[in-house]
Design an enzyme around this catalytic site. Structure first.
Site, PDB file in Angstrom:
ATOM      1  N   ARG A   1     -14.615  20.121  -1.241  1.00  0.00           N
ATOM      2  CA  ARG A   1     -14.795  22.041  -1.745  1.00  0.00           C
ATOM      3  C   ARG A   1     -15.640  22.698  -2.418  1.00  0.00           C
ATOM      4  NH1 ARG A   1      -8.501  22.972   0.011  1.00  0.00           N
ATOM      5  NH2 ARG A   1      -8.990  20.391  -1.313  1.00  0.00           N
TER       6      ARG A   1
ATOM      7  N   LYS B   1      -1.639   9.067   8.136  1.00  0.00           N
ATOM      8  CA  LYS B   1      -0.061   9.749   8.643  1.00  0.00           C
ATOM      9  C   LYS B   1       0.388  10.709   7.485  1.00  0.00           C
ATOM     10  CE  LYS B   1       3.198   7.656   5.836  1.00  0.00           C
ATOM     11  NZ  LYS B   1       2.821   7.438   4.628  1.00  0.00           N
TER      12      LYS B   1
ATOM     13  N   HIS C   1      -1.458   1.758   7.326  1.00  0.00           N
ATOM     14  CA  HIS C   1      -2.246   0.526   6.117  1.00  0.00           C
ATOM     15  C   HIS C   1      -0.478  -1.048   6.073  1.00  0.00           C
ATOM     16  CE1 HIS C   1       0.405   2.562   3.116  1.00  0.00           C
ATOM     17  NE2 HIS C   1       0.210   1.043   2.159  1.00  0.00           N
TER      18      HIS C   1
ATOM     19  N   LYS D   1      -2.076  -5.199   6.151  1.00  0.00           N
ATOM     20  CA  LYS D   1      -1.105  -5.788   5.169  1.00  0.00           C
ATOM     21  C   LYS D   1      -1.279  -7.240   5.966  1.00  0.00           C
ATOM     22  CE  LYS D   1       1.556  -2.577   2.302  1.00  0.00           C
ATOM     23  NZ  LYS D   1       0.391  -2.663   0.865  1.00  0.00           N
TER      24      LYS D   1
ATOM     25  N   GLU E   1       9.937   1.153  -4.674  1.00  0.00           N
ATOM     26  CA  GLU E   1       8.940   1.135  -5.348  1.00  0.00           C
ATOM     27  C   GLU E   1       9.843   1.541  -6.425  1.00  0.00           C
ATOM     28  OE1 GLU E   1       5.738   3.040  -3.046  1.00  0.00           O
ATOM     29  OE2 GLU E   1       6.429   3.964  -2.054  1.00  0.00           O
TER      30      GLU E   1
ATOM     31  N   ASP F   1       8.010   9.978   5.215  1.00  0.00           N
ATOM     32  CA  ASP F   1       6.839   9.447   4.711  1.00  0.00           C
ATOM     33  C   ASP F   1       7.040   7.427   5.094  1.00  0.00           C
ATOM     34  OD1 ASP F   1       4.944   9.162   2.782  1.00  0.00           O
ATOM     35  OD2 ASP F   1       6.047   8.497   0.815  1.00  0.00           O
TER      36      ASP F   1
ATOM     37  N   HIS G   1       5.982   3.638   8.937  1.00  0.00           N
ATOM     38  CA  HIS G   1       5.950   1.677   8.325  1.00  0.00           C
ATOM     39  C   HIS G   1       6.447   1.083   8.354  1.00  0.00           C
ATOM     40  CE1 HIS G   1       2.444   3.276   5.899  1.00  0.00           C
ATOM     41  NE2 HIS G   1       2.994   3.293   4.371  1.00  0.00           N
TER      42      HIS G   1
ATOM     43  N   LYS H   1      11.893   5.680  -3.971  1.00  0.00           N
ATOM     44  CA  LYS H   1      11.042   5.678  -5.047  1.00  0.00           C
ATOM     45  C   LYS H   1      12.026   5.423  -6.180  1.00  0.00           C
ATOM     46  CE  LYS H   1       7.281   8.390  -2.694  1.00  0.00           C
ATOM     47  NZ  LYS H   1       6.397   6.401  -3.532  1.00  0.00           N
TER      48      LYS H   1
HETATM   49  C1  BG6 Z   1       2.038   5.332   2.060  1.00  0.00           C
HETATM   50  C2  BG6 Z   1       3.002   6.448   0.630  1.00  0.00           C
HETATM   51  O1  BG6 Z   1       2.217   5.213   3.319  1.00  0.00           O
HETATM   52  O2  BG6 Z   1       3.055   3.734   0.886  1.00  0.00           O
HETATM   53  C3  BG6 Z   1       3.721   6.447  -0.132  1.00  0.00           C
HETATM   54  O3  BG6 Z   1       2.682   7.955   0.881  1.00  0.00           O
HETATM   55  C4  BG6 Z   1       3.962   4.861  -0.852  1.00  0.00           C
HETATM   56  O4  BG6 Z   1       4.782   7.928  -1.100  1.00  0.00           O
HETATM   57  C5  BG6 Z   1       2.726   4.099   0.053  1.00  0.00           C
HETATM   58  O5  BG6 Z   1       4.412   4.797  -2.327  1.00  0.00           O
HETATM   59  C6  BG6 Z   1       3.428   2.688  -0.649  1.00  0.00           C
HETATM   60  O6  BG6 Z   1       2.536   1.400  -0.257  1.00  0.00           O
HETATM   61  P1  BG6 Z   1       1.863   0.072  -0.803  1.00  0.00           P
HETATM   62  O7  BG6 Z   1       0.994  -0.366   0.117  1.00  0.00           O
HETATM   63  O8  BG6 Z   1       2.079   0.190  -2.374  1.00  0.00           O
HETATM   64  O9  BG6 Z   1       3.769  -0.485  -0.655  1.00  0.00           O
END
Ligand code: BG6
Length: 472
Positions: free
Chosen positions: A55, A162, A192, A196, A230, A249, A254, A343
């Site tokens: 934008r 997502k 994603h 992996k 994390e 999230d 995942h 987190k």
């Molecule tokens: C994302 C989340 O989908 O996955 C994030 O929105 C998270 O909050 C991330 O940190 C973790 O991905 P990875 O590949 O680093 O484990």
């Protein structure tokens, strides 16, 4: 991506990759580096173009000056490849909500194809906040960008990040709306974690090792724990995280996808349809947590400092979530599946721990390490050398790094782009899987929205085991 992986992979069809949200965090941290590596490995057709939708007035130079393309702060990216990626990138300024801008975008894509002298597959990569997803899809559809290119020889595909909705109702609406303009075969819902490398090994490992294949059930397995811990916090994503929280999230997508891959029946064939069929069945067999079980089976916590970070003193959004789930089928009768994520914890670690036998007595464990230090270890009991009959736990450890030395693996986002360009849906979530996953967490999502009952606070850097000693 290492050279020997690249050598065995065919070059992708010529495409134009249209990135909505090119200046956003995900595009800069994951997507552009993935394109850099694909280009370096010569996997992208030489006519491939990248259109960066923004934008604001941002030039390609400005964009790249902020990005570490090879993802390694200690090395410089290859200048020749950087030159090529810059040459392929066209920044395109438009409003994402203004219909007429989409007419112009269509003309622009037609013009690029004229310039390239060929029809290009169109990949729309939507790396944008969830609330603008609906309007963008509608505009793409209503302004003819969902069709094939002007020569009708290539396809248009949508890649969506997502979260798909924020609860069951909104997910249904989003799916309906997207389905009005794009067929299911055109939509690639990214998770994603499925892309992996080690996730892809789970099914292979289960089904090609008879010693595990034969005992993959409730008679032998007493518990499964799927953990995504994390170290990072919310990294400035205050608005997003306040609307999302750990459950939406990471758990809803995942972790439930990982659970499905661990627990589903082996598919009749190793293809997309057969895999999605067994995965769907499994997701439907996970019993949604009932409102009266929430206190017992769903736990939440928030790290200290989160409220200040998001500027909301009374926020009760969880940064840690854990669910104790059951699967209603004979294979998994009475086996608890614990899924948890948090987190600002002590370590970055995603793994799946499968416990064989009674966890409180002699038992074995299989630990599927998704990241980091990808691999699999088996925990056994052995006699400690010496005159006494003393038992010691020993670990047999398979590490990707040691066993596939010259055979590194593509990053999840490289895989996502390659598979979408090829039209392979195996590692993407179907609309039915998305809905089944929302159904599983819906009662908890709704209960946790109302108040902060049961939310505990933890210090950043806490060990997961210490946190759980307080919550569970
Ligand atoms: C994302 C989340 O989908 O996955 C994030 O929105 C998270 O909050 C991330 O940190 C973790 O991905 P990875 O590949 O680093 O484990």
């Amino acid at each position: 991506m290492p050279d020997d992986v690249a050598a065995s992979s065919p070059v992708l069809q010529p495409s134009v990759i249209v990135i909505f949200g090119i200046t956003g965090d995900l595009a800069q941290r994951k997507l552009l580096p993935a394109l850099y590596y694909l280009m370096k490995a010569n996997l992208l057709h030489e006519k491939t173009l990248i259109v960066g939708i923004t934008r604001r007035d941002v030039t390609a130079e400005e964009l790249f000056s902020k990005i570490d393309l090879d993802g390694d702060p200690n090395t410089d990216s290859d200048p020749e490849v950087v030159g090529r990626i810059k040459g392929a990138l066209r920044m395109y300024k438009m409003s994402m909500t203004e219909g007429t801008d989409y007419d112009k975008l269509l003309q622009y894509l037609n013009h690029l194809e004229e310039e390239q002298g060929m029809c290009l597959n169109r990949l729309y990569y939507l790396s944008i906040p969830p609330q603008v997803l609906g309007p963008i899809v509608r505009n793409l559809g209503e302004h003819g960008l969902n069709a094939t290119c002007q020569h009708a020889a290539a396809s248009s595909r949508l890649l969506v990040e997502k979260p798909f909705g924020y609860d069951l109702t909104s997910a249904k609406q989003l799916i309906e709306e997207t389905g009005r303009y794009f067929g299911e075969d055109q939509i690639f819902r990214i998770d994603h974690y499925l892309a992996k490398e080690t996730t892809q090994n789970i099914l292979t490992f289960r089904t090609h090792n008879p010693i595990f294949d034969k005992i993959w059930d409730s008679q032998h397995i007493s518990q499964v724990e799927i953990t995504a811990s994390e170290q990072i916090g919310i990294e400035g994503r205050a608005v997003f995280y306040e609307q999302t929280g750990a459950l939406r999230d990471v758990v809803q997508n995942h972790l439930l996808q990982l659970l499905a891959v661990v627990a589903m029946e082996p598919p009749a064939a190793m293809d997309s349809d057969a895999t999605h069929a067994v995965k769907q069945t499994l997701l439907e067999q996970i019993m949604p947590i009932q409102p009266n079980e929430i206190g017992e089976r769903a736990k939440r916590a928030q790290y200290e400092g989160y409220k200040t970070e998001v500027g909301k003193d009374d926020s009760f959004v969880e940064t840690y979530a854990s669910l104790n789930l059951s699967i209603d089928n004979p294979r998994w009768k009475n086996v608890p599946f614990i899924v948890r994520t948090g987190k600002s914890l002590a370590e970055k670690r995603t793994d799946i721990r499968v416990i064989f036998g009674d966890a409180k007595a002699d038992h074995n464990e299989l630990n599927l390490r998704i990241q980091p230090n990808e691999g699999i270890d088996v925990v056994l009991n052995a006699k400690k050398p010496g005159f006494d009959e003393t038992l010691q736990t020993v670990v047999m450890d398979f590490r990707y790094e040691d066993n596939f030395k010259n055979n590194g693996h593509p990053d999840a986002y490289e895989r996502v782009l390659v598979d979408a360009a090829k039209g392979d849906h195996t590692l993407f979530a179907t609309s039915d899987e998305v809905l089944a996953s929302w159904r599983i967490v819906e009662s908890v999502v709704k209960a946790w929205e109302v108040n902060g009952d049961g939310l505990i606070t933890y210090k950043p850097g806490t060990l997961l085991t210490d946190l759980e000693a307080t919550t569970i």
